[in-house]
Write an enzyme that holds these catalytic residues in place. Structure first.
Site, PDB file in Angstrom:
ATOM      1  N   PRO A   1       0.672  -1.301  -0.186  1.00 46.14           N
ATOM      2  CA  PRO A   1       0.028   0.156  -0.488  1.00 46.14           C
ATOM      3  C   PRO A   1       1.230   1.548   0.268  1.00 46.14           C
ATOM      4  O   PRO A   1       1.589   1.275   0.633  1.00 46.14           O
ATOM      5  CB  PRO A   1      -0.808   0.015   1.252  1.00 46.14           C
ATOM      6  N   GLU A   2       0.872   2.301  -1.142  1.00 44.23           N
ATOM      7  CA  GLU A   2       0.846   3.538  -1.633  1.00 44.23           C
ATOM      8  C   GLU A   2       0.350   4.840  -0.701  1.00 44.23           C
ATOM      9  O   GLU A   2      -0.939   3.982  -0.623  1.00 44.23           O
ATOM     10  CB  GLU A   2       2.015   4.187  -2.460  1.00 44.23           C
TER      11      GLU A   2
END
Length: 270
Positions: A2-3
DNA sequence: AAATTCTCCTGAAGGC
DNA sequence: TGCCTTCAGGAGAATT
């Protein structure tokens, strides 16, 4: 992994399902996260209402009656809205149960975080010293230039430093530097203000485009399987070692900067 | 203050 | 086919 775009998409995806709802039960199957989940958490949360779901950096904040629940997805975390009877699978560590649905946290590598806070969240040590949001008004090329003066650190590490600017992870750091034509190894203090203006715009655009793509797959938050489509974004250099640069055709090079893999075009990026 | 190194963990990929 | 090894990575903590 997850960015920021994935966290933002998650925030928007779960908010309609949990906002205004009362927690009826909290199930913790695995308390060994980055920080252990305290045994009293279910007791604390049960009966409280969720007033809002917001994001600061890559932290999700659920505003409740008596405090805030902070969630971080770490490397491998994801949140899903499920029917509360859906049997848990391996690595489904926490369920926050509402009436008929539940918010389920899955995190195989357990780098994520679940934290109950009774102080204003932005005063918490984890959030207090964070830099500006890259999509907010406080972030600009002029700001980056000002912070970079006399800094010898590689520009890629500089923009990945959450005290400078939040939410720029390893993938989008490489992508933004490619768009801006800046070599990731260049010292932060050896870049002109004009080039920082271009870099700030590149960071903004690469994150914004990823969020727009994620927005098309919001419905996935109700499903149990299948990863949301925000990996679908075309990455121009990340992971493309040896492949031709999309701009000039030169082979993309890979280097390690600060123990992180980095990708760039030796001709387009100086 | 700034820079660097270490650490958590497991799925995936590569080697033989 | 299958077992073993290596690697990736967000970000706080520790160290220099």
């Amino acid at each position: 992994m997850p960015e920021l775009p994935e966290v933002e998409t998650t925030c928007r995806g779960i908010a309609p399902f949990v906002t205004g709802k009362v927690i009826s039960e909290v199930i913790v199957r695995e308390h060994r996260m980055r920080q252990p989940i305290p045994p009293q958490l279910p007791r604390i949360l049960t009966g409280q209402s969720v007033y809002a779901v917001t994001r600061r950096a890559k932290y999700l904040l659920l505003q409740m009656d008596h405090g805030h629940l902070l969630l971080h997805l770490g490397m491998s975390g994801s949140l899903r809205i499920i029917d509360k009877e859906t049997p848990p699978q391996r690595h489904d560590h926490v369920d926050i149960v509402f009436d008929e649905i539940a918010l389920r946290l899955r995190d195989p590598r357990r780098f994520g975080m679940v934290l109950w806070m009774e102080i204003p969240p932005l005063q918490h040590p984890l959030l207090r010293k964070l830099g500006p949001e890259p999509l907010g008004d406080d972030f600009s090329g002029e700001y980056l230039y000002r912070k970079s003066i006399r800094r010898s650190v590689a520009i890629k590490q500089f923009i990945m430093n959450s005290h400078i600017v939040v939410g720029v992870g390893n993938i989008y750091a490489s992508e933004a530097l490619f768009r801006a034509g800046i070599r990731p190894t260049r010292a932060a203090g050896r870049i002109s203000e004009k080039r920082y203006v271009r870099l700030a715009e590149a960071i903004r655009s690469v994150l914004d485009e990823a969020i727009r793509q994620g927005g098309t797959t919001l419905r996935d938050f109700q499903q149990q399987d299948g990863r949301p489509g925000y990996f679908a974004q075309q990455l121009e250099v990340y992971g493309r070692q040896g492949e031709p640069c999309p701009a000039c055709g030169s082979p993309i090079k890979a280097v390690t900067i600060g123990q992180r893999s980095s990708f760039f075009c030796t001709k387009c990026q100086r």
